[in-house]
Design a protein around this motif. Structure first.
Motif, PDB file in Angstrom:
ATOM      1  N   VAL A  59       0.884  -1.241   0.111  1.00 36.55           N
ATOM      2  CA  VAL A  59       0.090  -0.178   0.054  1.00 36.55           C
ATOM      3  C   VAL A  59       0.722   1.316   0.017  1.00 36.55           C
ATOM      4  CG1 VAL A  59      -1.896   1.374   1.073  1.00 36.55           C
ATOM      5  CG2 VAL A  59      -1.750  -1.061   1.304  1.00 36.55           C
ATOM      6  N   VAL A  60       0.782   2.084  -0.927  1.00 37.65           N
ATOM      7  CA  VAL A  60       1.516   3.253  -1.177  1.00 37.65           C
ATOM      8  C   VAL A  60       0.821   4.367  -0.690  1.00 37.65           C
ATOM      9  CG1 VAL A  60       2.980   2.185  -3.072  1.00 37.65           C
ATOM     10  CG2 VAL A  60       0.871   3.440  -3.413  1.00 37.65           C
ATOM     11  N   LYS A  61       1.387   5.629  -0.533  1.00 35.27           N
ATOM     12  CA  LYS A  61       0.638   6.755  -0.039  1.00 35.27           C
ATOM     13  C   LYS A  61      -0.095   7.394  -1.140  1.00 35.27           C
ATOM     14  CE  LYS A  61       3.917   8.262   3.675  1.00 35.27           C
ATOM     15  NZ  LYS A  61       4.795   9.429   4.081  1.00 35.27           N
TER      16      LYS A  61
ATOM     17  N   THR B 187      -9.711  13.724   7.248  1.00 41.24           N
ATOM     18  CA  THR B 187      -9.742  15.028   7.220  1.00 41.24           C
ATOM     19  C   THR B 187      -8.586  15.513   7.375  1.00 41.24           C
ATOM     20  OG1 THR B 187     -10.235  15.098   9.570  1.00 41.24           O
ATOM     21  CG2 THR B 187     -12.131  14.987   7.977  1.00 41.24           C
ATOM     22  N   ALA B 188      -8.282  16.846   7.314  1.00 43.28           N
ATOM     23  CA  ALA B 188      -6.864  17.602   7.560  1.00 43.28           C
ATOM     24  C   ALA B 188      -6.398  17.211   9.176  1.00 43.28           C
ATOM     25  CB  ALA B 188      -7.330  19.221   7.445  1.00 43.28           C
ATOM     26  N   SER B 189      -7.243  16.904   9.818  1.00 42.79           N
ATOM     27  CA  SER B 189      -6.583  16.367  11.007  1.00 42.79           C
ATOM     28  C   SER B 189      -5.456  15.253  11.154  1.00 42.79           C
ATOM     29  CB  SER B 189      -7.798  15.893  11.904  1.00 42.79           C
ATOM     30  OG  SER B 189      -8.405  14.827  11.541  1.00 42.79           O
ATOM     31  N   VAL B 190      -5.516  14.599   9.986  1.00 40.52           N
ATOM     32  CA  VAL B 190      -4.331  13.413  10.005  1.00 40.52           C
ATOM     33  C   VAL B 190      -3.101  14.252   9.664  1.00 40.52           C
ATOM     34  CG1 VAL B 190      -6.074  11.850   9.402  1.00 40.52           C
ATOM     35  CG2 VAL B 190      -4.781  12.972   7.493  1.00 40.52           C
ATOM     36  N   VAL B 191      -3.248  15.594   9.262  1.00 42.25           N
ATOM     37  CA  VAL B 191      -2.138  16.331   8.805  1.00 42.25           C
ATOM     38  C   VAL B 191      -1.540  17.121   9.595  1.00 42.25           C
ATOM     39  CG1 VAL B 191      -1.100  17.831   6.994  1.00 42.25           C
ATOM     40  CG2 VAL B 191      -2.963  16.077   6.314  1.00 42.25           C
TER      41      VAL B 191
ATOM     42  N   ASN C 217      -0.205   8.555   5.679  1.00 42.08           N
ATOM     43  CA  ASN C 217      -0.835   8.134   4.637  1.00 42.08           C
ATOM     44  C   ASN C 217      -0.887   8.614   3.094  1.00 42.08           C
ATOM     45  OD1 ASN C 217      -1.059   5.212   5.848  1.00 42.08           O
ATOM     46  ND2 ASN C 217      -2.874   6.353   6.801  1.00 42.08           N
ATOM     47  N   TYR C 218      -0.160   9.954   3.309  1.00 44.25           N
ATOM     48  CA  TYR C 218      -0.306  10.730   2.243  1.00 44.25           C
ATOM     49  C   TYR C 218       1.074  11.507   1.700  1.00 44.25           C
ATOM     50  CZ  TYR C 218      -5.480  10.531   3.136  1.00 44.25           C
ATOM     51  OH  TYR C 218      -6.686  10.111   3.504  1.00 44.25           O
ATOM     52  N   ASP C 219       1.366  11.744   0.473  1.00 40.18           N
ATOM     53  CA  ASP C 219       2.245  12.585   0.058  1.00 40.18           C
ATOM     54  C   ASP C 219       1.641  14.018  -0.448  1.00 40.18           C
ATOM     55  OD1 ASP C 219       4.550  11.226   0.439  1.00 40.18           O
ATOM     56  OD2 ASP C 219       4.176   9.777  -1.573  1.00 40.18           O
ATOM     57  N   PHE C 220       2.317  14.847  -0.778  1.00 41.83           N
ATOM     58  CA  PHE C 220       1.663  16.194  -1.208  1.00 41.83           C
ATOM     59  C   PHE C 220       2.173  16.668  -2.547  1.00 41.83           C
ATOM     60  CE2 PHE C 220       1.921  15.696   3.473  1.00 41.83           C
ATOM     61  CZ  PHE C 220       0.960  16.143   3.642  1.00 41.83           C
ATOM     62  N   THR C 221       1.207  17.067  -3.381  1.00 39.90           N
ATOM     63  CA  THR C 221       1.617  17.568  -4.576  1.00 39.90           C
ATOM     64  C   THR C 221       1.046  18.838  -4.713  1.00 39.90           C
ATOM     65  OG1 THR C 221       1.043  15.654  -5.759  1.00 39.90           O
ATOM     66  CG2 THR C 221       1.044  17.357  -7.024  1.00 39.90           C
ATOM     67  N   THR C 222       1.616  19.798  -5.118  1.00 38.09           N
ATOM     68  CA  THR C 222       1.342  21.133  -5.221  1.00 38.09           C
ATOM     69  C   THR C 222       0.932  21.888  -6.491  1.00 38.09           C
ATOM     70  OG1 THR C 222       3.582  21.923  -5.357  1.00 38.09           O
ATOM     71  CG2 THR C 222       2.511  21.832  -3.176  1.00 38.09           C
ATOM     72  N   LEU C 223       0.024  22.584  -6.645  1.00 40.81           N
ATOM     73  CA  LEU C 223      -0.483  23.347  -7.506  1.00 40.81           C
ATOM     74  C   LEU C 223      -0.287  25.072  -7.333  1.00 40.81           C
ATOM     75  CD1 LEU C 223      -3.451  21.439  -8.675  1.00 40.81           C
ATOM     76  CD2 LEU C 223      -0.979  21.195  -9.737  1.00 40.81           C
ATOM     77  N   VAL C 224       0.010  25.628  -8.448  1.00 34.28           N
ATOM     78  CA  VAL C 224       0.142  27.493  -8.131  1.00 34.28           C
ATOM     79  C   VAL C 224      -1.291  27.777  -8.154  1.00 34.28           C
ATOM     80  CG1 VAL C 224       0.793  29.456  -8.852  1.00 34.28           C
ATOM     81  CG2 VAL C 224       2.351  27.442  -8.890  1.00 34.28           C
TER      82      VAL C 224
END
Length: 351
Positions: free
Chosen positions: A273-275, A308-312, A344-351
């Motif tokens: 299981v990947v993020k 939700t955002a509470s896991v971050v 369990n998450y990675d982050f991708t950014t958009l401008v």
């Protein structure tokens, strides 16, 4: 002068006593072959792996008495240390001088005795035995087309697989209602599952002892050889006669008629299981010329499983090219992960 070999046996004053009642253990030591009566040296008495005490060997016997045995079944054995001169040591543990006793079967061919003492039961051509982690004994009672179990604590025998009728039936049902055909071997794995070399059915069958349900785990019931590198239940076997299980739970089958030993691997299919990805997007802002920039904010999308955002944890880095002195126009707002983290998450950014 050579020291004489010895053999030791142990007896108890009563096979069943009330808690707190004195029990006398008596060890008898003889020479092998007979050449005199051993005297001298200590005999140590054991309850399983626990040392109970010692007694001095005199004229071939040593005793130890105790009233401290707890309630329950006790496995009493003894070891003679020898006298260091004329007589060698010996033990009631398994060895060349061990005493043999029956644990199942009365010597009469037939079928009887279930729910009674195993030594009074009739067996018919027993071919193989296996012992589970509790010490319970399983017997391939071949000509009775049954697998029978002897409870270690009580000595009572019962049928755990096979209804006594030669044939094949019963998969996915209770093993005691199933038909077996000349079972030749049994094995028990670390989880207590019982495996049967169902010889005449060209199959290996498994009994889940917790539920009592029987299933086929190898062999399709057709005599022959096929199926290597495929599903074991689709393979052909030819009169399997022996089973063994290694420490990893792999099952080895003596596929007698095929002149082969085959392995049924206890394989577990891996799942990685990947993020998941969370997308960070800067929120649009506006201000009046000549005023300070407003607080810059972002939003995260992509949560799954009700998260939700509470896991971050942590905070993103948000910046803009607009300054207080910037003229009227549109300016970029950039967002980066900063110190954001989530199991369990990675982050991708958009401008």
């Amino acid at each position: 002068m050579l020291s004489s070999a010895t053999a030791i046996s142990v007896a108890v004053s009563a096979g069943s006593v009330s808690y707190g009642t004195n029990e006398t253990l008596t060890a008898t030591v003889v020479t092998v072959p007979a050449s005199g009566t051993p005297t001298g040296g200590l005999v140590t008495f054991y309850d399983g792996t626990t040392t109970l005490g010692t007694g001095t060997l005199t004229s071939g016997t040593a005793t130890y008495s105790t009233s401290a045995l707890a309630t329950g079944l006790h496995a009493i054995h003894a070891a003679y240390a020898g006298d260091g001169l004329n007589f060698l040591g010996s033990s009631t543990a398994v060895g060349p001088n061990s005493i043999i006793t029956p644990v199942a079967g009365n010597g009469t061919w037939g079928f009887s005795g279930d729910a009674g003492q195993a030594t009074a039961a009739e067996l018919s051509n027993p071919q193989s035995v296996a012992v589970d982690a509790s010490g319970d004994l399983f017997i391939a009672d071949s000509s009775n087309d049954r697998i029978r179990e002897v409870n270690h604590a009580t000595g009572v025998i019962t049928t755990v697989a096979g209804n006594g009728t030669w044939g094949f039936s019963g998969d996915a049902g209770q093993a005691t209602a199933a038909e077996l055909s000349n079972p030749q071997s049994v094995a028990v794995d670390a989880s207590g599952n019982l495996f049967i070399a169902d010889n005449g059915n060209d199959r290996v069958r498994e009994v889940n002892l917790a539920s009592g349900v029987i299933t086929t785990v190898a062999g399709n019931g057709t005599w022959g050889f096929s199926g290597d590198a495929g599903r074991a239940t689709a393979a052909e076997l030819f009169g399997p006669t022996g089973l063994a299980i290694d420490a990893s739970g792999n099952l080895f089958i003596a596929d007698n008629g095929n002149q082969r030993v085959r392995e049924l691997a206890n394989s577990v299919l891996p799942i990685t299981v990947v993020k998941a990805d969370l997308t960070l997007v800067a929120n649009s802002q506006s201000r009046t010329y000549g005023t300070a920039n407003p607080a810059l904010t972002d939003q995260m999308t992509g949560f799954v499983n009700g998260d939700t955002a509470s896991v971050v944890t942590g905070t993103p880095t948000i910046s803009t090219t607009a300054t207080t002195g910037s003229g009227v126009g549109t300016y970029a707002i950039s967002v980066a992960a900063g110190t954001l983290a989530a199991a369990n998450y990675d982050f991708t950014t958009l401008v």
